[in-house]
Motif scaffolding. Structure first.
Motif, PDB file in Angstrom:
ATOM      1  N   ARG A 198       0.734  -1.257  -0.071  1.00  0.00           N
ATOM      2  CA  ARG A 198      -0.131  -0.122   0.251  1.00  0.00           C
ATOM      3  C   ARG A 198       1.136   1.487  -0.012  1.00  0.00           C
ATOM      4  O   ARG A 198       0.670   2.313  -0.619  1.00  0.00           O
ATOM      5  CB  ARG A 198      -0.891   0.048   1.318  1.00  0.00           C
ATOM      6  CG  ARG A 198      -1.696   1.193   1.570  1.00  0.00           C
ATOM      7  CD  ARG A 198      -2.710   1.519   0.127  1.00  0.00           C
ATOM      8  NE  ARG A 198      -3.526   2.629   0.268  1.00  0.00           N
ATOM      9  CZ  ARG A 198      -2.896   3.934   0.066  1.00  0.00           C
ATOM     10  NH1 ARG A 198      -1.944   4.022  -0.042  1.00  0.00           N
ATOM     11  NH2 ARG A 198      -3.792   5.081   0.445  1.00  0.00           N
ATOM     12  N   MET A 199       1.811   1.260   0.643  1.00  0.00           N
ATOM     13  CA  MET A 199       2.750   2.507   0.830  1.00  0.00           C
ATOM     14  C   MET A 199       4.186   2.328  -0.022  1.00  0.00           C
ATOM     15  O   MET A 199       5.077   3.197   0.133  1.00  0.00           O
ATOM     16  CB  MET A 199       3.309   2.740   2.076  1.00  0.00           C
ATOM     17  CG  MET A 199       2.122   2.993   3.168  1.00  0.00           C
ATOM     18  SD  MET A 199       1.334   4.561   2.781  1.00  0.00           S
ATOM     19  CE  MET A 199       2.598   5.498   3.174  1.00  0.00           C
ATOM     20  N   ALA A 200       3.794   1.608  -1.282  1.00  0.00           N
ATOM     21  CA  ALA A 200       5.016   1.612  -1.945  1.00  0.00           C
ATOM     22  C   ALA A 200       5.262   2.830  -3.105  1.00  0.00           C
ATOM     23  O   ALA A 200       4.236   3.493  -3.403  1.00  0.00           O
ATOM     24  CB  ALA A 200       4.916   0.328  -3.117  1.00  0.00           C
ATOM     25  N   TYR A 201       6.337   3.096  -3.229  1.00  0.00           N
ATOM     26  CA  TYR A 201       6.667   4.305  -4.101  1.00  0.00           C
ATOM     27  C   TYR A 201       6.418   3.920  -5.603  1.00  0.00           C
ATOM     28  O   TYR A 201       6.541   2.848  -5.871  1.00  0.00           O
ATOM     29  CB  TYR A 201       8.302   4.700  -4.231  1.00  0.00           C
ATOM     30  CG  TYR A 201       8.537   5.639  -2.779  1.00  0.00           C
ATOM     31  CD1 TYR A 201       8.458   6.929  -3.040  1.00  0.00           C
ATOM     32  CD2 TYR A 201       9.015   4.734  -1.701  1.00  0.00           C
ATOM     33  CE1 TYR A 201       8.664   7.809  -1.868  1.00  0.00           C
ATOM     34  CE2 TYR A 201       9.229   5.539  -0.722  1.00  0.00           C
ATOM     35  CZ  TYR A 201       9.419   7.061  -0.563  1.00  0.00           C
ATOM     36  OH  TYR A 201       9.536   7.647   0.510  1.00  0.00           O
ATOM     37  N   HIS A 202       5.799   4.665  -6.504  1.00  0.00           N
ATOM     38  CA  HIS A 202       5.471   4.418  -7.763  1.00  0.00           C
ATOM     39  C   HIS A 202       5.359   5.653  -8.523  1.00  0.00           C
ATOM     40  O   HIS A 202       5.327   6.758  -7.954  1.00  0.00           O
ATOM     41  CB  HIS A 202       4.006   3.897  -7.560  1.00  0.00           C
ATOM     42  CG  HIS A 202       2.825   4.536  -7.093  1.00  0.00           C
ATOM     43  ND1 HIS A 202       2.808   4.748  -5.674  1.00  0.00           N
ATOM     44  CD2 HIS A 202       2.017   5.436  -7.526  1.00  0.00           C
ATOM     45  CE1 HIS A 202       1.835   5.430  -5.488  1.00  0.00           C
ATOM     46  NE2 HIS A 202       1.307   5.894  -6.370  1.00  0.00           N
ATOM     47  N   GLY A 203       5.480   5.496  -9.778  1.00  0.00           N
ATOM     48  CA  GLY A 203       5.632   6.764 -10.663  1.00  0.00           C
ATOM     49  C   GLY A 203       5.342   6.417 -12.370  1.00  0.00           C
ATOM     50  O   GLY A 203       5.147   5.112 -12.361  1.00  0.00           O
ATOM     51  N   VAL A 204       5.402   7.323 -12.887  1.00  0.00           N
ATOM     52  CA  VAL A 204       5.311   7.095 -14.468  1.00  0.00           C
ATOM     53  C   VAL A 204       6.465   7.840 -15.113  1.00  0.00           C
ATOM     54  O   VAL A 204       6.528   8.992 -15.449  1.00  0.00           O
ATOM     55  CB  VAL A 204       4.009   7.454 -15.190  1.00  0.00           C
ATOM     56  CG1 VAL A 204       3.800   7.294 -16.457  1.00  0.00           C
ATOM     57  CG2 VAL A 204       2.744   6.819 -14.386  1.00  0.00           C
ATOM     58  N   PRO A 205       7.659   7.159 -15.543  1.00  0.00           N
ATOM     59  CA  PRO A 205       8.376   7.649 -15.972  1.00  0.00           C
ATOM     60  C   PRO A 205       8.411   8.292 -17.663  1.00  0.00           C
ATOM     61  O   PRO A 205       9.145   9.116 -18.067  1.00  0.00           O
ATOM     62  CB  PRO A 205       9.846   6.816 -15.955  1.00  0.00           C
ATOM     63  CG  PRO A 205       8.943   5.533 -15.722  1.00  0.00           C
ATOM     64  CD  PRO A 205       7.880   5.848 -15.074  1.00  0.00           C
ATOM     65  N   ARG A 206       7.440   7.523 -18.286  1.00  0.00           N
ATOM     66  CA  ARG A 206       7.035   7.808 -19.633  1.00  0.00           C
ATOM     67  C   ARG A 206       5.937   7.203 -20.096  1.00  0.00           C
ATOM     68  O   ARG A 206       5.390   6.120 -19.464  1.00  0.00           O
ATOM     69  CB  ARG A 206       8.304   7.488 -20.588  1.00  0.00           C
ATOM     70  CG  ARG A 206       8.601   5.836 -20.356  1.00  0.00           C
ATOM     71  CD  ARG A 206       9.983   5.798 -21.218  1.00  0.00           C
ATOM     72  NE  ARG A 206      10.296   4.260 -21.372  1.00  0.00           N
ATOM     73  CZ  ARG A 206      10.849   3.681 -20.233  1.00  0.00           C
ATOM     74  NH1 ARG A 206      11.369   4.388 -19.413  1.00  0.00           N
ATOM     75  NH2 ARG A 206      11.143   2.618 -20.621  1.00  0.00           N
ATOM     76  N   THR A 207       5.330   7.985 -21.097  1.00  0.00           N
ATOM     77  CA  THR A 207       4.133   7.252 -21.821  1.00  0.00           C
ATOM     78  C   THR A 207       4.603   6.852 -23.327  1.00  0.00           C
ATOM     79  O   THR A 207       5.868   7.304 -23.654  1.00  0.00           O
ATOM     80  CB  THR A 207       3.027   8.145 -21.739  1.00  0.00           C
ATOM     81  OG1 THR A 207       3.443   9.383 -22.641  1.00  0.00           O
ATOM     82  CG2 THR A 207       2.452   8.494 -20.605  1.00  0.00           C
ATOM     83  N   ARG A 208       3.811   6.179 -24.135  1.00  0.00           N
ATOM     84  CA  ARG A 208       4.186   5.800 -25.414  1.00  0.00           C
ATOM     85  C   ARG A 208       2.983   6.353 -26.375  1.00  0.00           C
ATOM     86  O   ARG A 208       1.890   5.653 -26.638  1.00  0.00           O
ATOM     87  CB  ARG A 208       4.018   4.419 -25.673  1.00  0.00           C
ATOM     88  CG  ARG A 208       5.095   3.633 -24.675  1.00  0.00           C
ATOM     89  CD  ARG A 208       5.518   2.285 -25.072  1.00  0.00           C
ATOM     90  NE  ARG A 208       6.193   1.544 -24.018  1.00  0.00           N
ATOM     91  CZ  ARG A 208       7.227   1.620 -23.813  1.00  0.00           C
ATOM     92  NH1 ARG A 208       8.096   2.475 -24.250  1.00  0.00           N
ATOM     93  NH2 ARG A 208       8.144   0.836 -22.938  1.00  0.00           N
ATOM     94  N   PRO A 209       3.444   7.851 -26.639  1.00  0.00           N
ATOM     95  CA  PRO A 209       2.296   8.452 -27.661  1.00  0.00           C
ATOM     96  C   PRO A 209       1.884   7.732 -28.767  1.00  0.00           C
ATOM     97  O   PRO A 209       2.608   7.039 -29.432  1.00  0.00           O
ATOM     98  CB  PRO A 209       2.946   9.652 -27.721  1.00  0.00           C
ATOM     99  CG  PRO A 209       4.088   9.959 -26.808  1.00  0.00           C
ATOM    100  CD  PRO A 209       4.647   8.581 -26.419  1.00  0.00           C
ATOM    101  N   GLY A 210       0.684   7.895 -29.040  1.00  0.00           N
ATOM    102  CA  GLY A 210       0.076   7.181 -30.350  1.00  0.00           C
ATOM    103  C   GLY A 210       0.000   5.655 -30.214  1.00  0.00           C
ATOM    104  O   GLY A 210      -0.445   5.071 -31.243  1.00  0.00           O
ATOM    105  N   SER A 211      -0.023   4.956 -29.021  1.00  0.00           N
ATOM    106  CA  SER A 211       0.016   3.687 -28.895  1.00  0.00           C
ATOM    107  C   SER A 211      -1.499   3.161 -28.562  1.00  0.00           C
ATOM    108  O   SER A 211      -1.728   2.042 -28.416  1.00  0.00           O
ATOM    109  CB  SER A 211       0.826   3.009 -27.487  1.00  0.00           C
ATOM    110  OG  SER A 211       0.575   3.949 -26.575  1.00  0.00           O
ATOM    111  N   ALA A 212      -2.340   4.294 -28.355  1.00  0.00           N
ATOM    112  CA  ALA A 212      -3.891   3.508 -28.065  1.00  0.00           C
ATOM    113  C   ALA A 212      -4.552   3.381 -29.068  1.00  0.00           C
ATOM    114  O   ALA A 212      -4.368   3.816 -30.114  1.00  0.00           O
ATOM    115  CB  ALA A 212      -4.544   4.802 -27.232  1.00  0.00           C
ATOM    116  N   ASP A 213      -5.810   2.617 -28.911  1.00  0.00           N
ATOM    117  CA  ASP A 213      -6.850   2.283 -29.892  1.00  0.00           C
ATOM    118  C   ASP A 213      -7.622   3.484 -29.887  1.00  0.00           C
ATOM    119  O   ASP A 213      -8.124   3.658 -28.986  1.00  0.00           O
ATOM    120  CB  ASP A 213      -7.504   0.988 -29.411  1.00  0.00           C
ATOM    121  CG  ASP A 213      -8.457   0.493 -30.638  1.00  0.00           C
ATOM    122  OD1 ASP A 213      -8.874   1.346 -31.246  1.00  0.00           O
ATOM    123  OD2 ASP A 213      -8.671  -0.642 -30.551  1.00  0.00           O
TER     124      ASP A 213
END
Length: 219
Positions: free
Chosen positions: A184-199
């Motif tokens: 529950r208290m784990a560190y987390h984050g989003v270092p990057r996305t992949r633009p144009g990858s979505a349906d």
């Protein structure tokens, strides 16, 4: 949101004790529905905003709060101008409980604090989220995270430090991620996305939508 969430049932992947990734949990119709509802919810006076951190920086992720107003690093019942925070949609509470059941194989305990806050986050191609803990809540109910749109690299770490060890998980459109218990208290984050990858049928022309649902325990 009464239709089945998924078909067939995806296989949960345990990333660490209490942290579970369920790929493809939301089908395309449910993703489009969630995107549409989020657009309605963020039309409030608060809208989407990029918060300033205590160190003076500006977050690159645009965010809206429902139920409680979150800003680094506290909650309040009113927006900065004193107006009430938009209410927490009951359907997101139902979605969170269903997500916990899908990840853990059982619904939250009846005595657990109810989910009462959601953060609607939008990542454009340049947005990032640094490693952090969700520690402003008094309740220890699992955090439920839903992704729609572009794929992101979700970095899930340990409870002691922002550094290693951590695991990088690709969260795609429709994915569910739940973390509670020892994580529950784990560190987390989003270092990057992949633009144009979505349906394109997910309902977003570009970018990534993340809805994070929590229980504050504030009563």
């Amino acid at each position: 949101m009464n239709e089945p969430l998924f078909d067939p049932v995806p296989e949960p992947v345990v990333v660490s004790p209490g942290a579970v990734h369920v790929p493809g949990w939301l089908g395309l119709p449910r993703q489009r529905e969630l995107v549409g509802r989020c657009r309605e919810w963020v039309r409030s006076p608060a809208g989407m905003r990029k918060h300033r951190t205590p160190t003076g920086g500006r977050m690159s992720v645009a965010m809206a709060s429902l139920g409680w107003f979150w800003e680094p690093y506290s909650y309040s019942r009113t927006l900065p101008d004193g107006t009430p925070v938009p209410p927490f949609p009951p359907e997101l509470g139902e979605l969170a409980r269903a997500g916990v059941a899908a990840a853990y194989g059982h619904a939250p305990e009846p005595e657990s604090p109810g989910y009462d806050v959601a953060l609607v986050n939008f990542y454009d191609a340049e947005a990032r989220m640094g490693m952090h803990q969700d520690r402003e809540e008094r309740a220890d109910a699992p955090v439920v995270s839903l992704s729609v749109g572009d794929t992101c690299v979700f970095r899930f770490g340990n409870t002691e430090t922002r550094g290693r060890p951590y695991t990088d998980v690709e969260l795609r459109s429709g994915d569910l991620f739940v973390f509670g218990g020892p994580s529950r208290m784990a560190y987390h984050g989003v270092p990057r996305t992949r633009p144009g990858s979505a349906d394109p049928d997910c309902g977003l022309a570009s970018g990534r939508l993340n809805v994070t649902i929590r229980a504050t325990g504030f009563g």
